[in-house]
Design an enzyme around this catalytic site. Structure first.
Site, PDB file in Angstrom:
ATOM      1  CG  HIS A 134      -1.957  -1.072   1.211  1.00 49.10           C
ATOM      2  ND1 HIS A 134      -3.212  -0.943   0.664  1.00 49.10           N
ATOM      3  CD2 HIS A 134      -1.910  -2.343   1.696  1.00 49.10           C
ATOM      4  CE1 HIS A 134      -3.895  -2.075   0.824  1.00 49.10           C
ATOM      5  NE2 HIS A 134      -3.120  -2.938   1.439  1.00 49.10           N
ATOM      6  CG  ASN A 206      -7.903  -4.298   1.124  1.00 45.10           C
ATOM      7  OD1 ASN A 206      -7.255  -3.308   1.397  1.00 45.10           O
ATOM      8  ND2 ASN A 206      -7.375  -5.499   1.052  1.00 45.10           N
ATOM      9  CG  HIS A 398      -2.424  -1.207  15.141  1.00 51.15           C
ATOM     10  ND1 HIS A 398      -2.798  -2.466  14.753  1.00 51.15           N
ATOM     11  CD2 HIS A 398      -1.684  -1.383  16.263  1.00 51.15           C
ATOM     12  CE1 HIS A 398      -2.319  -3.352  15.589  1.00 51.15           C
ATOM     13  NE2 HIS A 398      -1.637  -2.725  16.521  1.00 51.15           N
TER      14      HIS A 398
HETATM   15 FE1  HDE Z   1      -2.525  -4.812   5.542  1.00 52.39          FE
HETATM   16  N1  HDE Z   1      -0.714  -4.038   5.981  1.00 52.39           N
HETATM   17  N2  HDE Z   1      -1.873  -6.633   6.078  1.00 52.39           N
HETATM   18  N3  HDE Z   1      -4.281  -5.648   4.928  1.00 52.39           N
HETATM   19  N4  HDE Z   1      -3.169  -3.045   4.926  1.00 52.39           N
HETATM   20  C1  HDE Z   1      -0.343  -2.748   5.836  1.00 52.39           C
HETATM   21  O1  HDE Z   1       0.791  -1.498   7.473  1.00 52.39           O
HETATM   22  C2  HDE Z   1      -0.736  -6.884   6.752  1.00 52.39           C
HETATM   23  C3  HDE Z   1      -4.629  -6.965   5.042  1.00 52.39           C
HETATM   24  C4  HDE Z   1      -4.410  -2.731   4.488  1.00 52.39           C
HETATM   25  O2  HDE Z   1      -3.022   3.456   4.099  1.00 52.39           O
HETATM   26  C5  HDE Z   1       1.003  -2.449   6.457  1.00 52.39           C
HETATM   27  O3  HDE Z   1       1.114   0.687   7.890  1.00 52.39           O
HETATM   28  C6  HDE Z   1      -0.640  -8.283   7.095  1.00 52.39           C
HETATM   29  C7  HDE Z   1      -6.038  -7.141   4.820  1.00 52.39           C
HETATM   30  C8  HDE Z   1      -4.469  -1.350   4.098  1.00 52.39           C
HETATM   31  O4  HDE Z   1      -1.464   3.245   5.634  1.00 52.39           O
HETATM   32  C9  HDE Z   1       1.416  -3.792   7.068  1.00 52.39           C
HETATM   33  C10 HDE Z   1      -1.770  -8.853   6.566  1.00 52.39           C
HETATM   34  C11 HDE Z   1      -6.519  -5.880   4.557  1.00 52.39           C
HETATM   35  C12 HDE Z   1      -3.193  -0.850   4.338  1.00 52.39           C
HETATM   36  C13 HDE Z   1       0.248  -4.674   6.690  1.00 52.39           C
HETATM   37  C14 HDE Z   1      -2.532  -7.816   5.944  1.00 52.39           C
HETATM   38  C15 HDE Z   1      -5.406  -4.979   4.629  1.00 52.39           C
HETATM   39  C16 HDE Z   1      -2.406  -1.932   4.860  1.00 52.39           C
HETATM   40  C17 HDE Z   1       1.975  -1.776   5.532  1.00 52.39           C
HETATM   41  C18 HDE Z   1      -2.158 -10.308   6.608  1.00 52.39           C
HETATM   42  C19 HDE Z   1      -7.960  -5.472   4.204  1.00 52.39           C
HETATM   43  C20 HDE Z   1      -2.712   0.552   4.074  1.00 52.39           C
HETATM   44  C21 HDE Z   1       2.032  -0.325   5.976  1.00 52.39           C
HETATM   45  C22 HDE Z   1      -2.268 -10.829   7.942  1.00 52.39           C
HETATM   46  C23 HDE Z   1      -8.913  -5.690   5.250  1.00 52.39           C
HETATM   47  C24 HDE Z   1      -2.875   1.416   5.274  1.00 52.39           C
HETATM   48  C25 HDE Z   1       1.273  -0.282   7.185  1.00 52.39           C
HETATM   49  C26 HDE Z   1      -2.406   2.826   4.965  1.00 52.39           C
HETATM   50  C27 HDE Z   1      -1.078  -1.795   5.253  1.00 52.39           C
HETATM   51  C28 HDE Z   1       0.211  -5.948   7.068  1.00 52.39           C
HETATM   52  C29 HDE Z   1      -3.741  -8.085   5.276  1.00 52.39           C
HETATM   53  C30 HDE Z   1      -5.574  -3.578   4.380  1.00 52.39           C
HETATM   54  C31 HDE Z   1       2.743  -4.347   6.642  1.00 52.39           C
HETATM   55  C32 HDE Z   1       0.496  -8.950   7.845  1.00 52.39           C
HETATM   56  C33 HDE Z   1      -6.834  -8.448   4.904  1.00 52.39           C
HETATM   57  C34 HDE Z   1      -5.673  -0.601   3.562  1.00 52.39           C
HETATM   58  O5  HDE Z   1       1.498  -3.726   8.464  1.00 52.39           O
END
Ligand code: HDE
Length: 755
Positions: A134, A206, A398
Site C-alpha cells: 500500500h 480494502n 492499526h
Molecule cells: Fe494490511 N498491511 N496486512 N491488509 N493493509 C499494511 O501497514 C498486513 C490486510 C491494508 O493506508 C502495512 O502501515 C498483514 C487485509 C491497508 O497506511 C502492514 C496482513 C486488509 C493498508 C500490513 C494484511 C489490509 C495496509 C503496511 C495479513 C484489508 C494501508 C504499511 C495478515 C482488510 C494502510 C502499514 C495505509 C497496510 C500488514 C492483510 C488492508 C505491513 C500482515 C486483509 C488498507 O502492516
C-alpha cells in the site's frame, strides 16, 4: 531596530497580497480545479518580503492536539513556517543560501559552514521507507456522523445518533511503489482513522471483501509473489507476471480474491466510487455485554463504477495520478465524496458460522441477500491534506486501534495483522512514538506508561511510570466499565490442541468463486475473461498457465474454455464437483442508477462556430454538480469562455461524457499522420483529435451528445445514430437526455458480449 517592526510591515503587505490573490484564486478555481498555489504567481520574481502563503481553500489539517491528546488551542498555522525570512532550522535569519562558505571565491568549501551542512544533511534524510504494501496512496480529511442505528448492538459512542467524529482516510493500491500509476489492476486500500473521544478507531479496509490467504503467516508469500521479480524488478504495480500466477494457482484459497481483482473491481473509476470492506468478522458488544458478529461495509453515494481496461492503461501513461487528482479536484470543487458505513449483523455462536459460512474464514463473504447491510452512519470527505508527507505519508493505521464496543475475532488473518501494523511503523516512522505525529494524535486523553524512545514529544511528569505505585499517588488509575474502559469480550475459547492447521471448513476454495462468477452480468463476465487472458498471456511459463486453467475449470467451464482459447491451450475438465450456487445480484456493478455528482463533462467548441448555448450549458452542468471542461483548439479564452483543455492537452479518458458544440476544422497544430497513428480517422473538415476523442469515448461506452454543427462532427466519426449518442436541436435538450443516460455510468449495450 526591533525585530517586530519589519515583521508588522511584512504582515500588512502579505495580507494585501493575499487578499488580491484570494479573489484571483477564486476566479481561477471557479474555472478549473487544481491551481497549484494559494495565489496566482507574478511573471517577475517577487522582491517584497512576505510571510508563508495561506493554505488553499480545500486544504485541511489534523486538529491541533498535543502529543497526549489534549486540544492545544493553537491554530494549524502555528505548525507551518513562520516569518518572512529564510532561516536555519534554529531560526537564525540567512543572507544567502545560494553560495557555500568558501576560502575565497574559488574555494575550497569550509567545513564550518553550518547552513550548508544542515541543508544538505536534512535533504539527505528526507525520504523514509515507503510502506511495504500500500505504498501508493492518497488521503483526505472529513467527518463521520452516526445514525444511532447501531446502538442496540454496540456501546461505541461515535455511532450514536448525530454524533460527529473527525476522520482521515487513506486510499491506496497494494503492489506498486510510491511513484507507481493509480489506475493499475489491483486491490485498493480504504483505511479510515476515526478520531473518537473514546480512543482512535482504525477501520483498515480494502475495496474487495475477501483476501488471498486465510492465515497471516502467508502474507509475505502472497506479497513476494505479487511484487516485481527480484532479479529484474519488473513488472511494476501489477499481477500480470509469472510469480503471482505461480502462487495463486498453487495456493487455491487465493482464487476468490483473484477473481475479484480480475473483475472490474480491480480498476475503479474513482476512489469516490468504491465500496470498502473490513474483510474480517468483528465482534460488537453492547452495554449489557451481549455480542454479535459483524462485517463492516462502506457504500459510496455515487455507486460502484470502474474504468474500462483500455482507459486504465491509457491513464497509466496520460495521467498516472488520475485517482488522486480526481479525489482532490472533487473536494476542491465542493463535490464532497460520501459513503454510508453499514454492518451485516450475524448472531454470535460458538461455531462462529452463519448459514454454513465460516465467519473466521477471510476468503468468504456473507451475501447481502442473506444478511442485508444496515446503514449506521455517513462519512463525508471535505478537505485535502495541506501537506502530503506530514499527513498522508505519516498516517499510521492499526487494526488493533479499537474503541469500547468493537472487538476482534479469532480470524487467523486478523490475528497476524494485530501484530504487524505496530511492527511496520517502527521502521517506517523511525521509532515507537508514531502516535505522537500530528495526524496520528488521538482526540482522547492519553495517559499511558510508555516512556522515552526516539522523537518523544510528550513531557511526562511524575516519577512513577509503573503500577502499582504510591509516589505518583497511584496514578494513572484503572478505569471500570462505568468509566468507559475498553472491554476485551470474555469469549469462550474451545478446548483444543496446539496445532499448525486450519479448520476443515477452510478447505472450500471454489464455491464462492463460482458464486461471484455466477452473479456477474454478461458484460462483466466478458471483462473477467479478458483480464485472465491478458494476465496469463503475459506469463512465460506454460505450466503456470495450465495450472491456472485447471483452477478456472473448477470455477466454471465457460470461463475456463474462453480463457483457454485466448491462450491457445486446451481447456481442462474440472477436478472437483461444481457447487450449485444462488447468484448474489449485489455483487454486480451493472443495472442501477446513481447520481452523476463530480463527473467530468468535456465540451468541444469551435471558436469560429456558433457558441450560443455553451454559456448556459456550463451553468446547467455546474448546477447539476458536475464539472464542465471546455475543449478548444487553443488555450486561454474563446470570447468570454475560459478554455480548460486544448486538443493537444486533453484526451478522452478524463471525461465521463463528451458534448459536441461545434465542428472545429483541423487546427494549425494538428498533424493528421500522427493522430491517425493514434487511432483517429482523418477528415479535411474536422480536427483529427476531435475525431479521436469521439471514437475513444464511443469505444469506452460513454454517452456522447451533439447539437448544431456538433452533429456534423459526429457524422464524420461514423458514430451518429448509435446507442447512447444523443443529438438534438439545443444544448439544453441534449444535456437533459445525456444526464438521464449518465445515471447508468456507461452505455453498456455498446459492449459486445460472447458469454
Ligand atoms: Fe494490511 N498491511 N496486512 N491488509 N493493509 C499494511 O501497514 C498486513 C490486510 C491494508 O493506508 C502495512 O502501515 C498483514 C487485509 C491497508 O497506511 C502492514 C496482513 C486488509 C493498508 C500490513 C494484511 C489490509 C495496509 C503496511 C495479513 C484489508 C494501508 C504499511 C495478515 C482488510 C494502510 C502499514 C495505509 C497496510 C500488514 C492483510 C488492508 C505491513 C500482515 C486483509 C488498507 O502492516
Amino acid at each position: 531596530m526591533s525585530a517586530d517592526k519589519p515583521a508588522k510591515a511584512v504582515e500588512e503587505t502579505v495580507e494585501k497580497v493575499v487578499d488580491t490573490a484570494k479573489s484571483a484564486l477564486q476566479q481561477a478555481a471557479d474555472l478549473i480545479p487544481g491551481a497549484p498555489g494559494s495565489a496566482p504567481p507574478t511573471v517577475e520574481e517577487p522582491t517584497e518580503p512576505k510571510g508563508p502563503m495561506p493554505p488553499k481553500k480545500e486544504h485541511g489539517h489534523p486538529e491541533t492536539r498535543t502529543p497526549t491528546g489534549a486540544k492545544s488551542g493553537t491554530s494549524a498555522k502555528s505548525f507551518a513556517q513562520q516569518g518572512a525570512f529564510l532561516t536555519t532550522a534554529n531560526g537564525a535569519r540567512l543572507r544567502d543560501s545560494d553560495h557555500s562558505l568558501k576560502a575565497g571565491e574559488r574555494g575550497p568549501t569550509l567545513l564550518q559552514d553550518h547552513h550548508l551542512r544542515e541543508k544538505i544533511t536534512h535533504f539527505d534524510h528526507e525520504r523514509i521507507p515507503e510502506r511495504v504494501v500500500h505504498a501508493r496512496g492518497a488521503g483526505a480529511h472529513g467527518t463521520f456522523e452516526g445514525y444511532g442505528t447501531a446502538s442496540e448492538v454496540t456501546l461505541a459512542g461515535f455511532l450514536e445518533k448525530g454524533k460527529k467524529t473527525d476522520v482521515f482516510v487513506r486510499f491506496s493500491t497494494v503492489l506498486g511503489n510510491r511513484g507507481s500509476a493509480d489506475t493499475v489492476r489491483d486491490t485498493r486500500g480504504f483505511a479510515t482513522k476515526f478520531y473518537t473521544d473514546e480512543g482512535t478507531f482504525d477501520l483498515v479496509a480494502n475495496n474487495i471483501p475477501v483476501f488471498f490467504i486465510q492465515d497471516g503467516i502467508k502474507f509475505p508469500d502472497v506479497i513476494h509473489a505479487g511484487k516485481p521479480h527480484p532479479d529484474r524488478e519488473i513488472p511494476q504495480a501489477q499481477s500480470a507476471h509469472d510469480t503471482f500466477w505461480d502462487f495463486v494457482s498453487l495456493h487455491t484459497e487465493a482464487q476468490h480474491h483473484t477473481i475479484w481483482n480480475m473483475s472490474d473491481r480491480g480498476i475503479p473509476r474513482s476512489y469516490r466510487m468504491m465500496e470498502g470492506f473490513g474483510v474480517h468478522t468483528f465482534r460488537l458488544v453492547n452495554a449489557e455485554g451481549t455480542t454479535v458478529l459483524v462485517k463492516f461495509h462502506w457504500k459510496p453515494k455515487l455507486g460502484v463504477h470502474s474504468l474500462t481496461w483500455e482507459e486504465a492503461q491509457m491513464l497509466g501513461g496520460l495521467d498516472p495520478d488520475f485517482h488522486r487528482r480526481d479525489l482532490y479536484d472533487a473536494i476542491e470543487s465542493g463535490a464532497f465524496p460520501e459513503w454510508e458505513l453499514g454492518i451485516q449483523v450475524m448472531p454470535d455462536n460458538p461455531e462462529e458460522t452463519f448459514e454454513g459460512i465460516d465467519l473466521l474464514d477471510p476468503t468468504k463473504i456473507v451475501p447481502e441477500e442473506l444478511v442485508p447491510v444496515q446503514p449506521i452512519g455517513k462519512m463525508t470527505l471535505n478537505k485535502v491534506p495541506s501537506n502530503f508527507f506530514a499527513e498522508t505519508e505519516q498516517v499510521a493505521f492499526h487494526v488493533g486501534h479499537l474503541p469500547p464496543g468493537i472487538d476482534v475475532t479469532n480470524d487467523p488473518l486478523l490475528q497476524t495483522r494485530l501484530f504487524s501494523y505496530v511492527d511496520t511503523q517502527l521502521t517506517r516512522l523511525g521509532g515507537p512514538n508514531f502516535t505522537q505525529i500530528p495526524v496520528n494524535r488521538p482526540h482522547a486523553p492519553v495517559n499511558d506508561m510508555t516512556r522515552d524512545g526516539f522523537h518523544q514529544h510528550a513531557e511526562h511528569t511524575g516519577v512513577a511510570p509503573y503500577k502499582p505505585n504510591s509516589l505518583d499517588g497511584g496514578c494513572p488509575f484503572f478505569a471500570g466499565a462505568e468509566d468507559g474502559a475498553y472491554l476485551d469480550v470474555p469469549v469462550k475459547v474451545a478446548e483444543a490442541r496446539k496445532v499448525r492447521a486450519n479448520p476443515a471448513s477452510f478447505d472450500d476454495h471454489y464455491s464462492q468463486v463460482r458464486l461471484f462468477w455466477a452473479s456477474m452480468t454478461p458484460v462483466e463476465k466478458e471483462h473477467i475473461i479478458r483480464a485472465y487472458t491478458f494476465e496469463l498471456g503475459k506469463c512465460y511459463e506454460q505450466a503456470i498457465k495450465e495450472r491456472q486453467l485447471q483452477a478456472l475449470a473448477n470455477i466454471d467451464p465457460v470461463l475456463c474454455s474462453e480463457v483457454a482459447t485466448g491462450l491457445g491451450l486446451p481447456a481442462p475438465e474440472p477436478t472437483l464437483p461444481l457447487a450449485d450456487v444462488t447468484p448474489s445480484p449485489a455483487l454486480s456493478q451493472v443495472g442501477g442508477e446513481w447520481p452523476p455528482d463530480g463527473r467530468m463533462v468535456g465540451i468541444v467548441i469551435d471558436p469560429a462556430g456558433d457558441l450560443s448555448g455553451v454559456r448556459e450549458l456550463r451553468e446547467a452542468i455546474f448546477s447539476a454538480d458536475m464539472v464542465p471542461l471546455l475543449i478548444a483548439p487553443h488555450g486561454g479564452m474563446v470570447e468570454d469562455l475560459p478554455v480548460q483543455r486544448t486538443f493537444s492537452t486533453g484526451r478522452s479518458v478524463e471525461y465521463d461524457v463528451l458534448l459536441l458544440a461545434g465542428c472545429p476544422a483541423p487546427a494549425p497544430d494538428a498533424i493528421p499522420a500522427r493522430e491517425s497513428e493514434a487511432g483517429a480517422s482523418s477528415s479535411p473538415t474536422v480536427d483529427p483529435r476531435v475525431l479521436l476523442l469521439i471514437e475513444e469515448c464511443w469505444r469506452h461506452a460513454k454517452v456522447i451528445g451533439a447539437w448544431g454543427e456538433g452533429v456534423t462532427a459526429l457524422g464524420q466519426s461514423g458514430t451518429d445514430g448509435s446507442v447512447g449518442v444523443v443529438t438534438g436541436e439545443s444544448a439544453e435538450a441534449v444535456f437533459a437526455e445525456v444526464q438521464q443516460l449518465m445515471a447508468s455510468h456507461r452505455v453498456w449495450e455498446r459492449f459486445p458480449t460472447t458469454v
